[in-house]
Design an enzyme around this catalytic site. Structure first.
Site, PDB file in Angstrom:
ATOM      1  N   LYS A  36      -2.219  23.975  32.012  1.00 50.29           N
ATOM      2  CA  LYS A  36      -1.827  25.274  32.586  1.00 50.29           C
ATOM      3  C   LYS A  36      -0.901  25.096  33.790  1.00 50.29           C
ATOM      4  O   LYS A  36       0.000  25.901  34.015  1.00 50.29           O
ATOM      5  CB  LYS A  36      -3.073  26.088  32.954  1.00 50.29           C
ATOM      6  N   TYR A  83      -7.420  21.289  30.473  1.00 53.49           N
ATOM      7  CA  TYR A  83      -6.944  22.677  30.332  1.00 53.49           C
ATOM      8  C   TYR A  83      -6.141  23.045  31.576  1.00 53.49           C
ATOM      9  O   TYR A  83      -5.021  23.561  31.488  1.00 53.49           O
ATOM     10  CB  TYR A  83      -8.150  23.599  30.152  1.00 53.49           C
ATOM     11  N   VAL A 101     -10.401  37.479  32.209  1.00 56.54           N
ATOM     12  CA  VAL A 101     -10.171  38.634  31.342  1.00 56.54           C
ATOM     13  C   VAL A 101     -11.339  38.737  30.364  1.00 56.54           C
ATOM     14  O   VAL A 101     -11.724  37.743  29.735  1.00 56.54           O
ATOM     15  CB  VAL A 101      -8.843  38.481  30.565  1.00 56.54           C
ATOM     16  N   THR A 112     -12.916  38.972  27.287  1.00 56.39           N
ATOM     17  CA  THR A 112     -12.638  38.799  25.855  1.00 56.39           C
ATOM     18  C   THR A 112     -13.921  38.296  25.194  1.00 56.39           C
ATOM     19  O   THR A 112     -14.812  37.789  25.879  1.00 56.39           O
ATOM     20  CB  THR A 112     -11.537  37.730  25.639  1.00 56.39           C
ATOM     21  N   ASN A 142       0.942  32.422  23.770  1.00 54.32           N
ATOM     22  CA  ASN A 142      -0.340  32.875  24.319  1.00 54.32           C
ATOM     23  C   ASN A 142      -1.522  31.967  23.962  1.00 54.32           C
ATOM     24  O   ASN A 142      -2.455  31.831  24.745  1.00 54.32           O
ATOM     25  CB  ASN A 142      -0.590  34.311  23.805  1.00 54.32           C
ATOM     26  N   ASP A 160      -2.190  32.755  13.986  1.00 55.79           N
ATOM     27  CA  ASP A 160      -3.530  32.359  14.427  1.00 55.79           C
ATOM     28  C   ASP A 160      -4.134  31.425  13.386  1.00 55.79           C
ATOM     29  O   ASP A 160      -3.660  31.332  12.245  1.00 55.79           O
ATOM     30  CB  ASP A 160      -4.443  33.567  14.671  1.00 55.79           C
ATOM     31  N   ASP A 177      -2.222  26.473  11.995  1.00 51.05           N
ATOM     32  CA  ASP A 177      -2.739  25.715  13.130  1.00 51.05           C
ATOM     33  C   ASP A 177      -1.531  25.285  13.962  1.00 51.05           C
ATOM     34  O   ASP A 177      -0.716  24.472  13.509  1.00 51.05           O
ATOM     35  CB  ASP A 177      -3.530  24.504  12.629  1.00 51.05           C
TER      36      ASP A 177
HETATM   37  N1  LIG Z   1      -9.438  35.326  29.008  1.00 50.65           N
HETATM   38  C1  LIG Z   1      -9.255  34.845  30.216  1.00 50.65           C
HETATM   39  O1  LIG Z   1     -10.079  35.090  31.110  1.00 50.65           O
HETATM   40  C2  LIG Z   1      -8.044  34.005  30.548  1.00 50.65           C
HETATM   41  C3  LIG Z   1      -7.914  33.559  31.875  1.00 50.65           C
HETATM   42  C4  LIG Z   1      -6.816  32.798  32.212  1.00 50.65           C
HETATM   43  C5  LIG Z   1      -5.873  32.483  31.241  1.00 50.65           C
HETATM   44  N2  LIG Z   1      -6.024  32.916  29.983  1.00 50.65           N
HETATM   45  C6  LIG Z   1      -5.003  32.542  29.014  1.00 50.65           C
HETATM   46  O2  LIG Z   1      -4.612  33.654  28.237  1.00 50.65           O
HETATM   47  C7  LIG Z   1      -4.323  33.238  26.896  1.00 50.65           C
HETATM   48  C8  LIG Z   1      -5.209  33.989  25.911  1.00 50.65           C
HETATM   49  O3  LIG Z   1      -6.551  33.757  26.271  1.00 50.65           O
HETATM   50  P1  LIG Z   1      -7.776  34.428  25.505  1.00 50.65           P
HETATM   51  O4  LIG Z   1      -8.867  34.514  26.521  1.00 50.65           O
HETATM   52  O5  LIG Z   1      -7.368  35.625  24.775  1.00 50.65           O
HETATM   53  O6  LIG Z   1      -8.149  33.266  24.479  1.00 50.65           O
HETATM   54  P2  LIG Z   1      -9.056  33.364  23.142  1.00 50.65           P
HETATM   55  O7  LIG Z   1      -9.684  32.020  23.019  1.00 50.65           O
HETATM   56  O8  LIG Z   1      -9.934  34.547  23.208  1.00 50.65           O
HETATM   57  O9  LIG Z   1      -7.985  33.586  22.003  1.00 50.65           O
HETATM   58  C9  LIG Z   1      -7.060  32.589  21.713  1.00 50.65           C
HETATM   59  C10 LIG Z   1      -6.569  32.782  20.310  1.00 50.65           C
HETATM   60  O10 LIG Z   1      -5.741  31.641  19.988  1.00 50.65           O
HETATM   61  C11 LIG Z   1      -6.130  31.155  18.724  1.00 50.65           C
HETATM   62  N3  LIG Z   1      -5.899  29.712  18.633  1.00 50.65           N
HETATM   63  C12 LIG Z   1      -6.519  28.750  19.331  1.00 50.65           C
HETATM   64  N4  LIG Z   1      -6.099  27.548  18.910  1.00 50.65           N
HETATM   65  C13 LIG Z   1      -5.195  27.769  17.923  1.00 50.65           C
HETATM   66  C14 LIG Z   1      -4.429  26.919  17.078  1.00 50.65           C
HETATM   67  N5  LIG Z   1      -4.527  25.579  17.159  1.00 50.65           N
HETATM   68  N6  LIG Z   1      -3.613  27.467  16.171  1.00 50.65           N
HETATM   69  C15 LIG Z   1      -3.526  28.825  16.061  1.00 50.65           C
HETATM   70  N7  LIG Z   1      -4.235  29.665  16.830  1.00 50.65           N
HETATM   71  C16 LIG Z   1      -5.057  29.151  17.743  1.00 50.65           C
HETATM   72  C17 LIG Z   1      -7.612  31.463  18.608  1.00 50.65           C
HETATM   73  O11 LIG Z   1      -8.038  31.466  17.249  1.00 50.65           O
HETATM   74  C18 LIG Z   1      -7.688  32.835  19.284  1.00 50.65           C
HETATM   75  O12 LIG Z   1      -7.484  33.892  18.358  1.00 50.65           O
HETATM   76  C19 LIG Z   1      -4.564  31.726  26.866  1.00 50.65           C
HETATM   77  O13 LIG Z   1      -3.347  31.064  27.113  1.00 50.65           O
HETATM   78  C20 LIG Z   1      -5.508  31.510  28.021  1.00 50.65           C
HETATM   79  O14 LIG Z   1      -5.433  30.196  28.531  1.00 50.65           O
HETATM   80  C21 LIG Z   1      -7.104  33.664  29.598  1.00 50.65           C
END
Ligand SMILES: NC(=O)c1ccc[n+]([C@@H]2O[C@H](COP(=O)([O-])OP(=O)(O)OC[C@H]3O[C@@H](n4cnc5c(N)ncnc54)[C@H](O)[C@@H]3O)[C@@H](O)[C@H]2O)c1
Length: 249
Positions: A161, A157, A190, A192, A92, A42, A66
């Site tokens: 996806k 985005y 989801v 979060t 993820n 992360d 990163d």
């Molecule tokens: N939460 C939702 O409702 C939802 C819906 C559809 C899809 N998703 C997908 O599920 C996955 C997780 O989503 P989430 O909601 O937990 O996202 P989030 O934004 O809450 O968490 C993403 C994590 O990735 C890390 N991150 C982002 N850019 C980074 C980088 N350049 N280098 C290292 N780390 C990095 C962030 O610091 C964070 O900890 C993603 O692929 C998202 O597209 C989520």
């Protein structure tokens, strides 16, 4: 919620990108509870909660990196591979920043594709040979319901996806002979910490109203699907997307 225990996950080496918060943190905790050896990458420093899941099993190992910095990512992956191959890769991490078409400059395009798509290919390229040598593995890419619904303000985005589902299908074909399974998890909305920044209580209610099931999806529900897909119980599952959206449409 009590979860299934998958004997095939015990002792497996698992790499989770974006494991510091949200769904990724839920994945770290879930795989730790299965007795897996978890590494996560992360960008953020505040990963104490994720690291604390170590009390449930073998402590997870955090790598600050990163993912869009490819040379740094390759160095980080080399460190992770130092004590043996990764058996399960969860691609993820993503950033669902809102944007309109007028904001899509050349630089914005590159940055958005880098954070939402490119690192998945970079991680997979480095991790897959070790999986092959280990006799197989599982790669799980995180897609999104957003482009299926055509949600507003997320053009790039959603483009990334959509590409991830194609990436999964193509990779499943290429890596299948090496017994590497490749799937996409397609989450709905989801709950979060980051999502709660985008949605008001009214917005949340609209989503729940549009779901067939009226509960809120939490990271642990997504982790349950991920654990199944990563386990030997999913031995013949590959090349497809698996939805966890409470029937949102
Ligand atoms: N939460 C939702 O409702 C939802 C819906 C559809 C899809 N998703 C997908 O599920 C996955 C997780 O989503 P989430 O909601 O937990 O996202 P989030 O934004 O809450 O968490 C993403 C994590 O990735 C890390 N991150 C982002 N850019 C980074 C980088 N350049 N280098 C290292 N780390 C990095 C962030 O610091 C964070 O900890 C993603 O692929 C998202 O597209 C989520």
């Amino acid at each position: 919620m009590s979860s299934a225990i998958y004997p095939s996950l015990k002792g497996k080496k698992v790499l989770i990108t974006g494991g510091g918060s949200g769904i990724g943190a839920g994945l770290v905790s879930a795989f730790v509870q299965q007795g897996a050896r978890v590494h996560f990458i992360d960008l953020v420093d505040e990963v104490t909660a994720t690291l604390n899941t170590g009390v449930l099993g073998v402590a997870p190992v955090f790598h600050k990196c990163d993912l869009t910095d490819t040379p740094l990512l390759e160095k980080t992956l080399a460190t992770i591979l130092g004590d043996g191959p990764v058996h399960i890769l969860l691609n993820n991490a993503a950033r669902d920043d809102r944007h309109s078409l007028s904001e899509v400059t050349s630089d914005y395009f590159d940055k958005s594709i880098a954070v939402n798509l490119k690192h998945m290919a970079m991680c997979t390229r480095v991790i897959a040979p070790g999986m092959k040598a280990a006799g197989g593995g599982a790669i799980i890419n995180f897609g999104s319901i957003s482009w299926h619904l055509g949600l507003p303000d997320l053009v790039l985005y959603e483009t990334a996806k959509a590409a991830i589902e194609g990436f999964t299908r193509a990779l499943a074909r290429e890596l299948g002979p090496d017994n590497i399974r490749v799937t996409t998890i397609i989450p709905g909305n989801v709950k979060t910490p980051r999502q709660m920044k985008w949605y008001t209580p009214e917005g949340e209610k609209q989503i729940v109203d549009a779901q067939c099931l009226k509960g809120r999806i939490e990271p642990q529900h997504v982790a349950s699907l991920a654990m199944f897909l990563a386990s030997d119980d999913a031995a013949l599952c590959t090349g497809h997307g698996y939805w966890i959206d409470a029937g949102w449409r």
